[in-house]
Design a protein around this motif. Structure first.
Motif, short mmCIF file in Angstrom:
data_model
loop_
_atom_site.label_atom_id
_atom_site.label_comp_id
_atom_site.label_asym_id
_atom_site.label_seq_id
_atom_site.Cartn_x
_atom_site.Cartn_y
_atom_site.Cartn_z
N LEU A 8 -3.12 12.09 1.60
CA LEU A 8 -2.80 11.89 -0.19
C LEU A 8 -1.97 10.70 -0.35
CD1 LEU A 8 -2.39 12.36 -3.56
CD2 LEU A 8 -0.38 13.95 -2.84
N ARG A 9 -1.11 10.14 0.46
CA ARG A 9 -0.01 9.20 0.27
C ARG A 9 -1.16 7.69 0.77
NH1 ARG A 9 3.10 12.07 4.01
NH2 ARG A 9 3.07 10.98 6.01
N GLY A 46 9.22 0.67 -19.09
CA GLY A 46 7.96 -0.37 -19.34
C GLY A 46 6.66 -0.48 -19.04
N ASP A 47 6.85 -2.28 -17.65
CA ASP A 47 4.66 -1.67 -18.14
C ASP A 47 4.55 -0.88 -16.50
OD1 ASP A 47 4.32 -3.23 -19.80
OD2 ASP A 47 3.43 -4.60 -19.10
N ASN A 48 5.19 0.41 -16.47
CA ASN A 48 5.47 1.17 -15.14
C ASN A 48 3.96 1.94 -15.32
OD1 ASN A 48 7.92 -0.08 -13.79
ND2 ASN A 48 8.88 2.36 -13.98
N ASP A 49 4.07 2.13 -16.33
CA ASP A 49 2.12 2.88 -16.63
C ASP A 49 1.38 1.90 -16.15
OD1 ASP A 49 2.53 1.40 -19.14
OD2 ASP A 49 1.67 2.98 -20.01
N SER A 65 0.97 -1.16 -0.60
CA SER A 65 0.25 -0.30 0.16
C SER A 65 1.13 0.96 0.33
CB SER A 65 -1.13 0.10 0.86
OG SER A 65 -2.02 -0.53 1.72
N LEU A 66 2.08 1.39 -0.51
CA LEU A 66 2.93 3.12 -0.83
C LEU A 66 2.06 3.41 -2.22
CD1 LEU A 66 6.30 0.97 0.47
CD2 LEU A 66 4.89 2.40 1.13
N PRO A 67 2.13 4.34 -2.29
CA PRO A 67 2.81 5.13 -3.38
C PRO A 67 3.66 5.41 -4.01
CG PRO A 67 2.84 6.98 -1.27
CD PRO A 67 2.83 4.91 -1.23
N VAL A 68 4.12 5.13 -6.18
CA VAL A 68 4.89 4.98 -6.05
C VAL A 68 5.69 6.31 -6.60
CG1 VAL A 68 6.42 3.35 -8.26
CG2 VAL A 68 4.31 2.55 -6.23
N VAL A 69 6.55 6.67 -6.46
CA VAL A 69 7.34 7.77 -8.07
C VAL A 69 7.80 7.35 -9.09
CG1 VAL A 69 8.75 9.67 -7.87
CG2 VAL A 69 6.94 9.61 -5.90
N ASP A 101 -0.55 7.15 -13.43
CA ASP A 101 -0.39 8.78 -12.37
C ASP A 101 -1.44 9.77 -12.44
OD1 ASP A 101 2.22 10.69 -12.95
OD2 ASP A 101 0.85 11.53 -14.55
N GLY A 102 -0.97 10.32 -11.37
CA GLY A 102 -1.89 10.57 -10.44
C GLY A 102 -3.38 9.75 -9.75
N GLU A 103 -3.25 8.92 -9.50
CA GLU A 103 -3.97 8.49 -8.94
C GLU A 103 -3.68 7.46 -7.11
OE1 GLU A 103 -7.64 7.42 -9.11
OE2 GLU A 103 -6.98 9.08 -10.90
N ASN A 104 -2.19 6.73 -8.39
CA ASN A 104 -1.75 5.58 -7.31
C ASN A 104 0.12 6.03 -7.00
OD1 ASN A 104 -1.67 4.30 -9.55
ND2 ASN A 104 -0.58 2.26 -8.14
N GLY A 105 0.15 7.28 -7.65
CA GLY A 105 1.35 7.67 -7.71
C GLY A 105 1.74 8.76 -8.85
N PHE A 106 2.97 8.64 -9.22
CA PHE A 106 3.38 9.94 -10.21
C PHE A 106 4.81 9.11 -11.33
CE2 PHE A 106 2.23 12.31 -7.04
CZ PHE A 106 1.17 13.62 -6.76
N LEU A 107 4.65 9.44 -12.46
CA LEU A 107 5.73 8.76 -13.69
C LEU A 107 5.77 10.58 -14.12
CD1 LEU A 107 2.62 6.33 -15.50
CD2 LEU A 107 4.73 5.79 -13.86
N HIS A 108 7.27 9.43 -14.47
CA HIS A 108 7.86 10.60 -15.27
C HIS A 108 8.84 10.07 -15.96
CE1 HIS A 108 7.18 13.91 -11.87
NE2 HIS A 108 7.36 13.01 -11.04
#
Length: 356
Positions: free
Chosen positions: A324-325, A288-291, A279-283, A296-303
């Motif tokens: 938010l966390r 790959g399949d990270n998306d 149950s961790l938020p992820v940055v 993005d914006g739901e359970n973490g942030f993609l960059h």
């Protein structure tokens, strides 16, 4: 579950040593064993077997066949066994087994043969081998990630024969709600190699310039000394804990608040799946399949890869907001349940088998 003895399934894997492909093959064998007759062939025999994989197989009715001798002897033994056991469907894992299993399966007259590509990136030589057997000799190829099918599949593999069945995650933990600790833990878990881009990770954390966090780096590998040097050069050694091959990774993740991954490339990231489980938020970097794991914006942030400023900004946003966390952590855990559970994994394979 009532066994359907009308179909017999075989799985070919190099070995059952520790590793992602080996674990997934073992899980598949034991799940299908509830419904079908299952034979598992170990191309390299019992080479450095993982005790957990061995225990799973021994607790099932899966019939395990370690192959011995040179390639010719192994293929002959497998052909004989496939014929004797009247195998209907053969699932191969990894390029060498894709080739050898295809040869044995075709000689034995197995009706349905599937290759198995378990990475998002493979060598040019392997691509050529996979393309030949995929296009001309198998029923299809099963990829364990969408990015693998997109990137490898685009190199001449027939699209209509390509299938994605993502890895599963066993024993998903219950959703965790965390307190807003005065000092939050940002954790990362992975091998210490160039793929993980620890320089970007450490630079991103160093730019936070605040005192309400600790960075927890968990792993091992050839870059250990370099990672320690980067931590020291960027003056965050008093905020950083480095754990080498600890035996309590689950505890460290359960006690953390944010997960970070700055990989240059991935398939389906097992480390991010572990983060979702706890149950961790992820940055993370959008590779790959990270998306699929991190919305993005739901359970973490993609960059983008190397986006030090953006990654640092997302970490700040999460450090500042306990609600938010927790909300993102809840969605992380739910994403794992909805898309990567053993039940869904099992159903996707049964649907494939029963649709033949």
């Amino acid at each position: 579950c009532i066994r359907d003895r009308m179909k017999t399934i075989a799985i070919l894997i190099p070995t059952i040593k520790p590793g992602g492909a080996e674990k997934q093959a073992t899980l598949l064998a034991t799940l299908l064993d509830k419904r079908y007759t299952v034979h598992m062939y170990l191309y390299l025999g019992y080479l450095a077997p993982n005790p957990q994989n061995l225990a799973l197989l021994k607790s099932s009715n899966v019939q395990v066949h370690p192959l011995e001798g040179n390639d010719v002897k192994k293929i002959r033994a497998m052909v004989s066994s496939l014929k004797e056991n009247k195998v209907d469907i053969l699932f191969n894992y990894l390029t060498n087994c894709d080739v050898m299993g295809c040869i044995a399966g075709r000689i034995a007259g197995v009706k349905h043969i599937y290759g198995g590509i378990r990475n998002a990136h493979i060598s040019r030589r392997k691509v050529i081998a996979e393309r030949i057997i995929h296009n001309y000799f198998t029923s299809g190829t099963i990829f364990n990630c969408y990015s693998g099918m997109r990137d490898i599949g685009s190199k001449g593999l027939k699209e209509e024969k390509s299938i994605v069945i993502p890895n599963c995650f066993p024993d998903i933990a219950e959703h965790i709600i965390r307190s807003d600790n005065k000092v939050k833990t940002i954790i990362t878990v992975g091998r210490f190699d160039l793929q993980k881009d620890y320089k970007t990770l450490i630079e991103s954390v160093a730019r936070l310039n605040r005192n309400d966090f600790r960075l927890c780096i968990v792993g091992y590998g050839v870059l250990e000394e370099q990672i320690r040097n980067w931590v020291k050069e960027l003056r965050i050694e008093n905020k950083t804990d480095i754990h080498i091959r600890p035996n309590n990774i689950s505890v460290l993740e359960r006690n953390a608040d944010i997960y970070i991954s700055t990989s240059l490339f991935e398939g389906t990231s097992n480390s991010i799946m572990e983060a979702l489980n706890w149950s961790l938020p992820v940055v993370a970097t959008n590779v790959g399949d990270n998306d699929h794991l991190v919305i993005d914006g739901e359970n973490g942030f993609l960059h983008p890869v190397g986006d030090v400023w953006g990654i640092s900004a997302s970490l700040c946003r999460l450090l500042d907001d306990a609600n938010l966390r927790n909300e993102m952590g809840k969605k992380s855990n739910q994403n794992l349940r909805d898309n990567y559970s053993m039940e869904i994994f099992e159903k996707r394979y049964i649907d494939l088998i029963e649709g033949m």
